[in-house]
Design a protein around this motif. Structure first.
Motif, PDB file in Angstrom:
ATOM      1  N   TYR A  78       3.982  12.537  -9.438  1.00 10.94           N
ATOM      2  CA  TYR A  78       3.499  11.341  -8.506  1.00 10.94           C
ATOM      3  C   TYR A  78       4.605  10.088  -8.755  1.00 10.94           C
ATOM      4  O   TYR A  78       4.778   9.347  -7.902  1.00 10.94           O
ATOM      5  CB  TYR A  78       2.197  10.851  -8.889  1.00 10.94           C
ATOM      6  N   ASP A 113      -2.020   7.450  -2.388  1.00 14.87           N
ATOM      7  CA  ASP A 113      -2.686   7.842  -3.874  1.00 14.87           C
ATOM      8  C   ASP A 113      -1.858   9.192  -4.259  1.00 14.87           C
ATOM      9  O   ASP A 113      -1.506   9.999  -3.508  1.00 14.87           O
ATOM     10  CB  ASP A 113      -3.944   8.005  -3.691  1.00 14.87           C
ATOM     11  N   ARG A 114      -2.016   9.193  -5.493  1.00 20.29           N
ATOM     12  CA  ARG A 114      -1.665  10.585  -6.181  1.00 20.29           C
ATOM     13  C   ARG A 114      -2.824  11.724  -5.667  1.00 20.29           C
ATOM     14  O   ARG A 114      -3.799  11.607  -5.673  1.00 20.29           O
ATOM     15  CB  ARG A 114      -2.116  10.569  -7.501  1.00 20.29           C
ATOM     16  N   TYR A 159       0.848  -1.257   0.089  1.00 17.78           N
ATOM     17  CA  TYR A 159       0.001  -0.249  -0.035  1.00 17.78           C
ATOM     18  C   TYR A 159       0.888   1.245   0.174  1.00 17.78           C
ATOM     19  O   TYR A 159       1.970   1.299   0.852  1.00 17.78           O
ATOM     20  CB  TYR A 159      -0.973   0.071   1.295  1.00 17.78           C
ATOM     21  N   GLN A 199       6.408   7.562  -6.219  1.00 17.36           N
ATOM     22  CA  GLN A 199       6.528   6.288  -5.994  1.00 17.36           C
ATOM     23  C   GLN A 199       7.856   5.661  -6.162  1.00 17.36           C
ATOM     24  O   GLN A 199       7.951   4.845  -5.598  1.00 17.36           O
ATOM     25  CB  GLN A 199       5.645   5.998  -7.353  1.00 17.36           C
TER      26      GLN A 199
END
Ligand code: ADE
Length: 315
Positions: free
Chosen positions: A283, A273-274, A270, A287
């Protein structure tokens, strides 16, 4: 042999170079406060041969601080002696004699990056979450919000990456990189600060933490969480969280996730989110910083280049 009389024998020649006379320091308002320490704004008279005074920030311990915190302040003093980079807070002097230890560092007029980001939010904007409006004493309430552009936000990423690249080159692992520990000086110049937890890693490039302290769980890489392994590459993970803080204008990371659940979530793959208003490109950088294998994360040198390029594309 030629130190001033007031410097007793416990001041090494190295420290004498930094010693600043307590009487030349006029303490003013509190800028920031932690559990054991605080930072006070001050006027330093005749600093570096200046005729008048220089506005400075003075870091000191509270009365409740123990030997551990005293040690942390000294280790910060020792680390700061050697750092010199426009994006890292600069040590100006110290008072180590005849009273509490004071570290004198450059004053950053806009305070912490976290409060600066939160102050830049527009009340009317739907993007603003009132819960995160800073309390009045943190920042200067008289100043209207400084509206930040996407370019400013990219420049923040670039500056932090450059400061961290420098720290990694001199083999320092920060261990507490977060927007609250970055300061904003005039001209929106960012300065990485708060070296209390920083350890140098001259020999091994891994620092194994000895005892449990207060741990900034939501900024930590999985290997720091489960094995107390702190490296430049775990700083890179934290940098990814800072990017998330920057693009959300200072939202708390992993909203709604209890800290004790975080480790299992991360292990299961997990990731946050963006955020709204975050480009796919930016983003993607976050990541990469959040890869499970530390070696798969970009270096700060690479990150500085990425932001350099993103900024150039926008001119
Ligand atoms: N808060 C903590 N450190 C600071 C500094 N050096 N300048 C301004 N505000 C601060």
């Amino acid at each position: 042999p030629y130190y001033k009389e007031s410097y007793n024998s416990s001041v090494s020649p190295e420290d004498a170079k930094w010693e600043f006379e307590r009487e030349h320091l006029q303490l003013d308002t509190t800028l920031g406060e932690g559990e054991f320490g605080k930072v006070v704004k001050a006027k330093a008279y005749n600093l570096d041969g200046k005729q008048n005074y220089t506005e400075v920030a003075v870091k000191m311990l509270k009365n409740c601080a123990s030997g551990v915190e005293q040690q942390a302040l000294w280790s910060e003093f020792n680390l700061l002696k050697d750092v010199q980079h426009p994006n890292v807070i600069r040590l100006l002097g110290a008072c180590t004699q005849n009273g509490p230890t004071y570290l004198i560092v450059e004053y950053c007029e806009h305070g912490s990056l976290l409060s600066y980001l939160r102050n830049s939010r527009l009340e009317e904007n739907g993007y603003v979450n009132q819960r995160y409006k800073p309390s009045k004493h943190i920042s200067n309430p008289k100043e209207p919000p400084e509206l930040l552009t996407i370019r400013d936000l990219l420049s923040f990423g670039w500056q932090i990456a450059k400061g961290m690249k420098y720290l990694s080159e001199i083999k320092l692992v920060h261990r507490d990189l977060a927007a609250r520990n970055v300061l904003v000086g005039s001209g929106k110049v960012l300065k990485i600060s708060d070296f209390g937890l920083t350890r140098d890693v001259y020999e091994a490039d891994t620092y194994l933490k000895q005892s449990k302290g207060r741990i900034p769980v939501k900024w930590l890489a999985p290997e720091s969480l489960y094995a107390q392994i702190y490296t430049t590459q775990s700083d890179v993970w934290s940098f990814g969280i800072v990017l998330w803080e920057v693009v959300t204008l200072g939202a708390p990371p992993y909203p709604g996730v209890p800290p004790e659940r975080l480790y299992n979530l991360l292990l299961a793959g997990y990731r946050m989110d963006r955020p709204e208003n975050c480009s796919d490109e930016l983003y993607a950088v976050m990541q990469k910083c959040w890869k499970t294998d530390p070696q798969d994360r970009p270096t700060f040198s690479k990150l500085a280049d990425i932001f350099d390029r993103m900024l150039q594309q926008r001119t």
